[in-house]
Scaffold this active site. Sequence first.
Site, PDB file in Angstrom:
ATOM      1  N   GLU A 102      -1.609  -4.423   4.461  1.00  0.00           N
ATOM      2  CA  GLU A 102      -0.911  -3.730   3.555  1.00  0.00           C
ATOM      3  C   GLU A 102       0.321  -4.125   2.866  1.00  0.00           C
ATOM      4  OE1 GLU A 102       3.003  -0.699   4.646  1.00  0.00           O
ATOM      5  OE2 GLU A 102       1.503  -1.017   5.885  1.00  0.00           O
ATOM      6  N   ASP A 108      -0.042  -4.166  -1.267  1.00  0.00           N
ATOM      7  CA  ASP A 108       1.398  -3.727  -2.088  1.00  0.00           C
ATOM      8  C   ASP A 108       1.253  -4.451  -3.475  1.00  0.00           C
ATOM      9  OD1 ASP A 108       3.680  -2.165  -2.457  1.00  0.00           O
ATOM     10  OD2 ASP A 108       4.596  -4.214  -2.083  1.00  0.00           O
ATOM     11  N   ASP A 129       0.190   3.857   3.095  1.00  0.00           N
ATOM     12  CA  ASP A 129       0.058   2.575   3.684  1.00  0.00           C
ATOM     13  C   ASP A 129      -1.637   1.915   4.030  1.00  0.00           C
ATOM     14  OD1 ASP A 129       2.562   2.482   3.779  1.00  0.00           O
ATOM     15  OD2 ASP A 129       2.970   2.986   5.935  1.00  0.00           O
ATOM     16  N   GLU A 139      -2.878   0.888   0.643  1.00  0.00           N
ATOM     17  CA  GLU A 139      -2.599  -0.415   0.158  1.00  0.00           C
ATOM     18  C   GLU A 139      -3.216  -1.577   1.234  1.00  0.00           C
ATOM     19  OE1 GLU A 139       1.900   0.129  -1.237  1.00  0.00           O
ATOM     20  OE2 GLU A 139       1.805  -0.314   0.849  1.00  0.00           O
TER      21      GLU A 139
END
Length: 234
Positions: A45, A49, A118, A121
């Site tokens: 994650e 991002d 989340d 990502e």
Amino acid sequence: MTSVHYGELLKRLGVDIDAETLQLALTHRSYAHEHPGTPHNERLEFLGDSVLGLAVTHELYVRFPEETEGSLAKRRAAVVSERSLARIARALGVGEHIRLGHGEELNRGAEKDSILSDTMEALFGATFMVCGPEVARDLVLRFTADLLDDAYVLGAGRDWKTEIQELAAAQGAGEIRYEVTATGPAHAREYESSILIGGEVRGVGIGSAKKQAERAAAEQAYHRMAEPTRAAGA
């Protein structure tokens, strides 16, 4: 979860990730907590991002050559927001594949924007690790390109509580106050917020969190109060 299920999700994603990495990307920390020794997706994650942010930033830079830094930043914030990523995850059916702990399953974790975004990502991060930066970038843009000028999505990047405060001050509308009520059991609480400006209810919002309900109420109030101003200036 079987490889058949992995195949269905991979087909929707349009990428080729090995089953082990995909399973890692779909493993929430609540599952790992209940199964000691099982890794979870927070590192992927973290990587995803940055993959998401860079891909969207570059696309905005190229697509909108006349826009200022501030305007581009607002667009980026909207596209990479929790709400936008959760929207993408729902369209892909990601929620049904997330490995959650028993408690989070009872709390309908697979429907929560925070967990869906989340996980999205983490999937971007997994694609980067397995398929490389170009494939990861293409994956991001395939699902975000249409959002870059979507009015609904762009609204997610705006600070409605600040904007309504500034608008109310400019119009001399009076003091702003929020009234929030909560209903439902603790694991599925729903909040309703009313925004009062000068003692008058100007907007109502609903959300799964208090701040979310307040933002929704502020957004509604902003549109109601700004529209007469625009019409008068037309």
